[in-house]
Design a protein around this motif. Structure first.
Motif, PDB file in Angstrom:
ATOM      1  N   THR A 106       0.462  12.362  -5.714  1.00  0.00           N
ATOM      2  CA  THR A 106       0.770  10.945  -5.538  1.00  0.00           C
ATOM      3  C   THR A 106      -0.475  10.055  -5.568  1.00  0.00           C
ATOM      4  N   SER A 107      -1.665  10.654  -5.602  1.00  0.00           N
ATOM      5  CA  SER A 107      -2.900   9.861  -5.655  1.00  0.00           C
ATOM      6  C   SER A 107      -3.235   9.396  -7.068  1.00  0.00           C
ATOM      7  N   MET A 108      -2.567   9.955  -8.080  1.00  0.00           N
ATOM      8  CA  MET A 108      -2.892   9.648  -9.467  1.00  0.00           C
ATOM      9  C   MET A 108      -2.821   8.153  -9.815  1.00  0.00           C
ATOM     10  N   PRO A 109      -1.793   7.411  -9.359  1.00  0.00           N
ATOM     11  CA  PRO A 109      -1.761   5.976  -9.668  1.00  0.00           C
ATOM     12  C   PRO A 109      -2.955   5.207  -9.107  1.00  0.00           C
ATOM     13  N   ILE A 110      -3.479   5.675  -7.974  1.00  0.00           N
ATOM     14  CA  ILE A 110      -4.646   5.012  -7.386  1.00  0.00           C
ATOM     15  C   ILE A 110      -5.863   5.212  -8.282  1.00  0.00           C
ATOM     16  N   PHE A 111      -6.063   6.443  -8.773  1.00  0.00           N
ATOM     17  CA  PHE A 111      -7.152   6.699  -9.717  1.00  0.00           C
ATOM     18  C   PHE A 111      -6.973   5.851 -10.977  1.00  0.00           C
ATOM     19  N   THR A 112      -5.738   5.752 -11.447  1.00  0.00           N
ATOM     20  CA  THR A 112      -5.458   4.976 -12.654  1.00  0.00           C
ATOM     21  C   THR A 112      -5.821   3.517 -12.452  1.00  0.00           C
ATOM     22  N   MET A 113      -5.497   2.967 -11.278  1.00  0.00           N
ATOM     23  CA  MET A 113      -5.818   1.579 -10.983  1.00  0.00           C
ATOM     24  C   MET A 113      -7.325   1.332 -10.999  1.00  0.00           C
ATOM     25  N   ILE A 114      -8.091   2.243 -10.388  1.00  0.00           N
ATOM     26  CA  ILE A 114      -9.551   2.088 -10.336  1.00  0.00           C
ATOM     27  C   ILE A 114     -10.141   2.141 -11.748  1.00  0.00           C
ATOM     28  N   LYS A 127      -3.797  -6.279  -2.507  1.00  0.00           N
ATOM     29  CA  LYS A 127      -2.834  -5.181  -2.379  1.00  0.00           C
ATOM     30  C   LYS A 127      -3.426  -3.881  -2.909  1.00  0.00           C
ATOM     31  N   LYS A 128      -4.182  -3.978  -4.014  1.00  0.00           N
ATOM     32  CA  LYS A 128      -4.791  -2.782  -4.589  1.00  0.00           C
ATOM     33  C   LYS A 128      -5.841  -2.201  -3.645  1.00  0.00           C
ATOM     34  N   VAL A 129      -6.637  -3.088  -3.030  1.00  0.00           N
ATOM     35  CA  VAL A 129      -7.674  -2.634  -2.096  1.00  0.00           C
ATOM     36  C   VAL A 129      -7.038  -1.933  -0.897  1.00  0.00           C
ATOM     37  N   LEU A 130      -5.981  -2.538  -0.345  1.00  0.00           N
ATOM     38  CA  LEU A 130      -5.284  -1.921   0.788  1.00  0.00           C
ATOM     39  C   LEU A 130      -4.640  -0.595   0.375  1.00  0.00           C
ATOM     40  N   GLY A 131      -4.107  -0.584  -0.838  1.00  0.00           N
ATOM     41  CA  GLY A 131      -3.489   0.643  -1.342  1.00  0.00           C
ATOM     42  C   GLY A 131      -4.490   1.773  -1.435  1.00  0.00           C
ATOM     43  N   ILE A 132      -5.681   1.478  -1.956  1.00  0.00           N
ATOM     44  CA  ILE A 132      -6.742   2.485  -2.056  1.00  0.00           C
ATOM     45  C   ILE A 132      -7.131   2.974  -0.665  1.00  0.00           C
ATOM     46  N   PHE A 133      -7.249   2.041   0.283  1.00  0.00           N
ATOM     47  CA  PHE A 133      -7.654   2.396   1.639  1.00  0.00           C
ATOM     48  C   PHE A 133      -6.663   3.378   2.268  1.00  0.00           C
ATOM     49  N   PHE A 134      -5.371   3.018   2.259  1.00  0.00           N
ATOM     50  CA  PHE A 134      -4.357   3.884   2.859  1.00  0.00           C
ATOM     51  C   PHE A 134      -4.242   5.213   2.113  1.00  0.00           C
ATOM     52  N   GLY A 135      -4.327   5.173   0.794  1.00  0.00           N
ATOM     53  CA  GLY A 135      -4.240   6.398   0.004  1.00  0.00           C
ATOM     54  C   GLY A 135      -5.395   7.342   0.303  1.00  0.00           C
ATOM     55  N   CYS A 136      -6.597   6.794   0.406  1.00  0.00           N
ATOM     56  CA  CYS A 136      -7.780   7.618   0.696  1.00  0.00           C
ATOM     57  C   CYS A 136      -7.706   8.225   2.103  1.00  0.00           C
ATOM     58  N   ILE A 137      -7.259   7.419   3.075  1.00  0.00           N
ATOM     59  CA  ILE A 137      -7.109   7.931   4.439  1.00  0.00           C
ATOM     60  C   ILE A 137      -6.123   9.094   4.449  1.00  0.00           C
TER      61      ILE A 137
END
Length: 311
Positions: A106-114, A127-137
């Motif tokens: 499920t982390s793949m979309p976050i990598f795609t966004m970056i 929203k993207k920044v918050l998404g990365i934060f929660f996903g990384c945690i």
């Protein structure tokens, strides 16, 4: 847009994600029976190549000529989209739990966004920044849980990191070769990519594959391998591209949530996985992070908003 076409696209993504989710525990079972990770990868790429070429010969609608330059691009696309992705994911799955492997997916979309922000100049919103934060945690929590676990059913930090790198590799493939994928029929794209992947992997895995004790494998093991090749590789790759032809990338990404749900449920029912509360929190954080990323506006959305405002 044609409602029937949209419904077919949604159903395609749902079936593909469910198919991949079930592939994790079934593939894990096959590897536990003696089929090594590199062996399963070899079966996937070689089996996929044969199936896609047979389909291209029998399906008149996908007979098309590929430009020489694009054939070269397909070679590099296969490295990121198949070789690195499948090798890292399958070998990672062989040493970690199917539950962890599916959560990491499920982390793949976050990598795609970056990568889209760096390569395609897509805007980075709050929203993207918050998404990365929660996903990384969530990912960090999952890795810490694996590192402290003594039970192979819970996870393995090396396996989790390999699965994580597989998602990065596939995100690079989507970002760098998105236009190439859209230029050709889904069967054309896959037959060339799987051909190159087979040529790259088989020379290194052939000696290991031929030494497998094929005669000792039960019908169950062969059924699991067949599922990985036919459903988890051939059918799921086709279904995903059918969805991508109609749905926006943000909508396609949402279906990643289906994979861990299917995988966790199947793993628990099969008795090959243990679900801990730490992993449950990690699932929620990763999924929430991905949801925030997929709900944020793209560059095209912002441009349309600007044009509307000017009018």
């Amino acid at each position: 847009m044609n409602n029937k076409k949209v419904i077919i696209a949604h159903l395609s993504m749902l079936m593909a994600s469910a198919g991949w989710g079930l592939m994790a525990p079934l593939g894990k079972q096959a590897m536990a029976a003696g089929v090594a990770g590199i062996d399963l990868v070899s079966f996937r790429v070689a089996g996929g190549m044969v199936l896609f070429w047979l389909t291209s010969l029998l399906w008149r609608g996908c007979h098309e000529t590929v430009a020489k330059y694009d054939l070269l691009l397909f070679f590099f696309a296969s490295i990121f989209g198949l070789v690195c992705n499948q090798c890292c994911y399958t070998i990672g799955l062989s040493i970690t739990s199917p539950i962890n492997a599916s959560i990491v997916v499920t982390s793949m979309p976050i990598f795609t966004m970056i990568l889209a922000a760096i390569v395609l100049r897509e805007p980075i919103t709050s929203k993207k920044v918050l998404g990365i934060f929660f996903g990384c945690i969530g990912a960090i929590m999952l890795i810490i849980t694996s590192a402290s676990a003594m039970n192979a059913k819970v996870g393995n930090i090396k396996g989790d990191l390999l699965c994580l790198f597989a998602q990065l590799s596939f995100a690079l493939y989507l970002t760098l070769f998105g236009k190439l994928i859209k230029r050709y029929h889904v069967i054309t794209v896959n037959k060339w990519m799987f051909t190159y992947a087979t040529l790259l992997i088989i020379p290194f895995s052939f000696n290991h594959v031929i030494q497998l004790p094929f005669s000792t494998f039960s019908t169950t093991v062969w059924t699991e391998v067949a599922y990985v090749v036919i459903v988890g590789t051939f059918l799921c790759y086709i279904l995903t591209m059918v969805g991508q032809k109609t749905l926006r990338p943000t909508v396609v990404s949402i279906y990643n949530y289906v994979q861990p749900i299917v995988s966790v449920t199947a793993s628990l029912l099969m008795g090959i996985g243990i679900f801990k509360w730490g992993q449950g929190i990690a699932v929620v954080l990763v999924c929430f992070g991905v949801w925030l990323v997929t709900k944020s506006k793209s560059r095209a959305d912002l441009e349309r908003t600007t044009q509307t405002t000017k009018k």
